[in-house]
Design a protein around this motif. Sequence first.
Motif, short mmCIF file in Angstrom:
data_model
loop_
_atom_site.label_atom_id
_atom_site.label_comp_id
_atom_site.label_asym_id
_atom_site.label_seq_id
_atom_site.Cartn_x
_atom_site.Cartn_y
_atom_site.Cartn_z
N MET A 98 0.00 6.53 1.25
CA MET A 98 0.30 6.47 -0.18
C MET A 98 1.02 7.74 -0.61
O MET A 98 0.81 8.82 -0.04
CB MET A 98 -1.00 6.31 -1.00
CG MET A 98 -1.64 4.95 -0.84
SD MET A 98 -3.05 4.72 -1.97
CE MET A 98 -4.27 5.74 -1.15
N LYS A 103 -0.65 7.88 -6.05
CA LYS A 103 -1.86 8.49 -6.58
C LYS A 103 -1.49 9.80 -7.24
O LYS A 103 -0.73 10.59 -6.69
CB LYS A 103 -2.88 8.72 -5.45
CG LYS A 103 -3.48 7.45 -4.88
CD LYS A 103 -4.43 6.81 -5.88
CE LYS A 103 -5.17 5.64 -5.24
NZ LYS A 103 -6.17 5.04 -6.15
N ARG A 130 2.18 2.43 -3.42
CA ARG A 130 1.24 2.92 -4.41
C ARG A 130 1.35 4.43 -4.53
O ARG A 130 1.59 5.14 -3.56
CB ARG A 130 -0.19 2.51 -4.05
CG ARG A 130 -0.44 1.02 -4.11
CD ARG A 130 -1.84 0.70 -3.67
NE ARG A 130 -2.85 1.39 -4.47
CZ ARG A 130 -4.16 1.34 -4.20
NH1 ARG A 130 -4.59 0.66 -3.17
NH2 ARG A 130 -5.01 2.00 -4.96
N HIS A 162 0.84 -1.21 0.00
CA HIS A 162 0.00 0.00 0.00
C HIS A 162 0.87 1.25 0.00
O HIS A 162 0.55 2.25 -0.64
CB HIS A 162 -0.91 -0.02 1.22
CG HIS A 162 -2.11 0.85 1.09
ND1 HIS A 162 -3.00 0.72 0.05
CD2 HIS A 162 -2.57 1.87 1.86
CE1 HIS A 162 -3.97 1.61 0.19
NE2 HIS A 162 -3.73 2.33 1.27
#
Length: 223
Positions: free
Chosen positions: A99, A71, A69, A66
């Motif tokens: 994130m 975004k 990752r 996680h």
Amino acid sequence: MRVIGTDGSQVGILTLGDAINMARQQAVDLVEIAPNATPPVCRLVDYGKYRYEQSKKDKESKKHQHANRVKEIQLSANIDPHDFGVKLSHGIEFLCEDMKVKVSLRFRGREMAHTEFGFQVVEKFTKEVAPWGHPDAPAKLVGRSINMMYSPHPRNKRAKPPGELSASGGSSVESKHAKLAPLVSVEPPPMPGSAAPTAPAPTHFSNNPFGQISLKDAPASPQ
């Protein structure tokens, strides 16, 4: 099958019956951990404790996946304040979930003549997310775009998510607005047969929320 003891040591290659008898003698379970190996590998372990350790390992691996990752959030040099607030809330939410956030601001057409506006937008975004994350590198113009990467702060150095702050009593901005909100009193209608109450002199309120001006001081309207 190859048997591993409770302390992690190699017991050796045993038959299934011998491995089961050894597990019964030690009051533990015989768990097959590598069925595709040659020979298969089994371990003498407390099955409840084994499942607990496996669940902890799975949670840790998911947490690392996680955290890796990324975004992406896209901004513009002339972004609307409401749209900026929505993008900002999304960025804070991603940082609170461990994130990374990549912010991309691309200049279009004649916007390249005033790149300082784009840097101001990115600088404002950096200032707003500072309690939850930090930029990995200073903002730079590459081609027609400004790309920024933000990493979350450690949990012990990170501010609480905005949702928890509002649930614990509301933000200071909301309480400030509540204090400045004007109070309007509504008189109840007169009872039948009773004299109508004398209406108070009308009052003219100025744009200043902290004061008021009576009609005596208000400029006379042109005739």
